[in-house]
Design an enzyme around this catalytic site. Structure first.
Site, PDB file in Angstrom:
ATOM      1  N   HIS A 134      -1.532  10.789  -2.712  1.00  0.00           N
ATOM      2  CA  HIS A 134      -2.521  10.555  -2.096  1.00  0.00           C
ATOM      3  C   HIS A 134      -3.743  12.008  -1.828  1.00  0.00           C
ATOM      4  O   HIS A 134      -4.512  11.878  -1.901  1.00  0.00           O
ATOM      5  CB  HIS A 134      -2.364   9.804  -0.881  1.00  0.00           C
ATOM      6  CG  HIS A 134      -3.963   9.597   0.125  1.00  0.00           C
ATOM      7  ND1 HIS A 134      -4.357  10.161   0.444  1.00  0.00           N
ATOM      8  CD2 HIS A 134      -4.326   8.503  -0.922  1.00  0.00           C
ATOM      9  CE1 HIS A 134      -5.814   9.824   1.199  1.00  0.00           C
ATOM     10  NE2 HIS A 134      -5.671   8.531   0.387  1.00  0.00           N
ATOM     11  N   GLU A 162       0.317  -0.790  -4.564  1.00  0.00           N
ATOM     12  CA  GLU A 162      -0.537   0.450  -5.243  1.00  0.00           C
ATOM     13  C   GLU A 162      -0.132   1.868  -5.028  1.00  0.00           C
ATOM     14  O   GLU A 162       0.965   2.385  -4.174  1.00  0.00           O
ATOM     15  CB  GLU A 162      -1.330   0.285  -3.384  1.00  0.00           C
ATOM     16  CG  GLU A 162      -3.102   0.753  -3.784  1.00  0.00           C
ATOM     17  CD  GLU A 162      -2.885   1.711  -3.416  1.00  0.00           C
ATOM     18  OE1 GLU A 162      -3.887   2.621  -3.058  1.00  0.00           O
ATOM     19  OE2 GLU A 162      -1.693   2.006  -2.443  1.00  0.00           O
ATOM     20  N   HIS A 183       0.651  -1.729  -0.364  1.00  0.00           N
ATOM     21  CA  HIS A 183      -0.261   0.180   0.248  1.00  0.00           C
ATOM     22  C   HIS A 183       0.918   1.125   0.416  1.00  0.00           C
ATOM     23  O   HIS A 183       1.799   1.937   1.001  1.00  0.00           O
ATOM     24  CB  HIS A 183      -1.391  -0.149   1.360  1.00  0.00           C
ATOM     25  CG  HIS A 183      -1.706   1.343   1.327  1.00  0.00           C
ATOM     26  ND1 HIS A 183      -2.264   2.097   2.290  1.00  0.00           N
ATOM     27  CD2 HIS A 183      -2.320   1.746   0.490  1.00  0.00           C
ATOM     28  CE1 HIS A 183      -2.986   2.505   1.983  1.00  0.00           C
ATOM     29  NE2 HIS A 183      -3.440   2.461   0.792  1.00  0.00           N
ATOM     30  N   GLU A 209      -4.905   3.900  -8.226  1.00  0.00           N
ATOM     31  CA  GLU A 209      -6.096   4.097  -7.946  1.00  0.00           C
ATOM     32  C   GLU A 209      -6.197   6.005  -8.688  1.00  0.00           C
ATOM     33  O   GLU A 209      -5.468   6.435  -7.488  1.00  0.00           O
ATOM     34  CB  GLU A 209      -6.716   4.637  -6.184  1.00  0.00           C
ATOM     35  CG  GLU A 209      -8.045   5.110  -6.057  1.00  0.00           C
ATOM     36  CD  GLU A 209      -8.173   5.296  -4.622  1.00  0.00           C
ATOM     37  OE1 GLU A 209      -9.141   5.953  -4.278  1.00  0.00           O
ATOM     38  OE2 GLU A 209      -7.255   4.295  -3.448  1.00  0.00           O
ATOM     39  N   ASP A 228      -1.471   5.970  -5.683  1.00  0.00           N
ATOM     40  CA  ASP A 228      -2.849   6.730  -5.846  1.00  0.00           C
ATOM     41  C   ASP A 228      -1.943   7.820  -6.996  1.00  0.00           C
ATOM     42  O   ASP A 228      -0.920   8.219  -6.697  1.00  0.00           O
ATOM     43  CB  ASP A 228      -3.257   7.587  -4.625  1.00  0.00           C
ATOM     44  CG  ASP A 228      -3.407   6.514  -3.462  1.00  0.00           C
ATOM     45  OD1 ASP A 228      -4.706   6.304  -3.695  1.00  0.00           O
ATOM     46  OD2 ASP A 228      -3.437   6.543  -2.618  1.00  0.00           O
TER      47      ASP A 228
END
Length: 257
Positions: A48, A33, A6, A121, A35
């Site tokens: 993020h 992962e 993450h 994301e 953003d």
């Protein structure tokens, strides 16, 4: 079960920095992962928050700043503010704490020497709307990763954003993120039959009914953010395919034991 880092190995190293992702690859994470947000001059960067107050001690808003402006900030020191006072701490490479572009992260994954998957994301709402997904798919296409065999999947809390990805690159896996249990009854009627569902571990823990319904839905399930043995045990009981964790090394050891 796949273990995805993450924002990189973010428990130990500042999130979304190149150093955090290199460490996640080194320890054997199955995937990474991140953003992404779009800068004022059209670059996708791994950040993020909409502003820089938490990670770069600046009030600037990412979408209003150009990449060169962002590149002037240190995105890593907030994680260990006492580093300079620790005589035994290893020297830090400033290059590993710069703002990380998605292009650089894709290059890093491509050169990893093994298959490393990437869960991206897209953050919404944003002033750029659908341009975020369009730029993302264009960049993936440069790497040959916009089709069904891509190591990349796209995630979002925005159903509309994932619809855009479906229209631009139907072969990519899509993950519908869920942060509220009561959203699922509506979402299950709307999302594509092959879309993955991505509930938060907090909602699964607090709402056993959601966990049962997802387990019985025959959908692939990717859960965020799984950091404890109890959370892992719940995911195992539900047949979860992928967990996203701040502690990828710890979770890898538990999953592979």
């Amino acid at each position: 079960m796949q273990v995805v880092a993450h924002r990189g190995a973010s428990h130990d190293i500042a999130e979304h920095t190149l150093g955090a992702y290199l460490e996640a690859i080194r320890i054997g994470a199955d995937g990474l992962e991140c953003d992404v947000r779009l800068t004022a001059d059209g670059h996708l960067v791994c950040v993020h928050d909409r502003d820089l107050r938490r990670t770069a001690s600046n009030s600037g808003v990412v979408s209003t700043m150009e990449l060169a402006e962002l590149d002037a900030f240190d995105f890593g020191s907030w994680k260990n503010p006492w580093h300079d006072l620790d005589d035994e701490a290893p020297d830090l490479d400033p290059a590993l704490n710069k703002v990380l572009t998605l292009r650089k992260l894709l290059e890093t994954v491509a050169s990893a020497g093994r298959r490393v998957e990437l869960a991206i994301e897209t953050k919404h709402p944003t002033r750029f709307g659908g341009l975020v997904e369009r730029r993302l798919v264009e960049l993936l296409d440069e790497f040959g990763w916009a089709g069904a065999d891509s190591p990349v999947r796209v995630m979002s809390f925005s159903f509309t954003a994932l619809q855009r990805v479906e229209n631009l690159a139907a072969g990519l896996d899509k993950v519908m993120l869920i942060d509220k249990a009561h959203h699922w009854p509506m979402l299950r009627r709307m999302i594509g039959k092959k879309w993955i569902v991505g509930p938060g571990i907090g909602e699964l823990t607090d709402h056993p009914g959601l966990a049962r319904r997802l387990r019985d839905s025959d959908r692939r399930i990717h859960v965020w953010t799984v950091n404890t043995d109890a959370q892992l045990a719940l995911c195992e009981s539900l047949g979860v395919e992928t967990i996203i964790s701040d502690r990828p090394a710890y979770m890898l050891e538990r999953v592979r034991r």
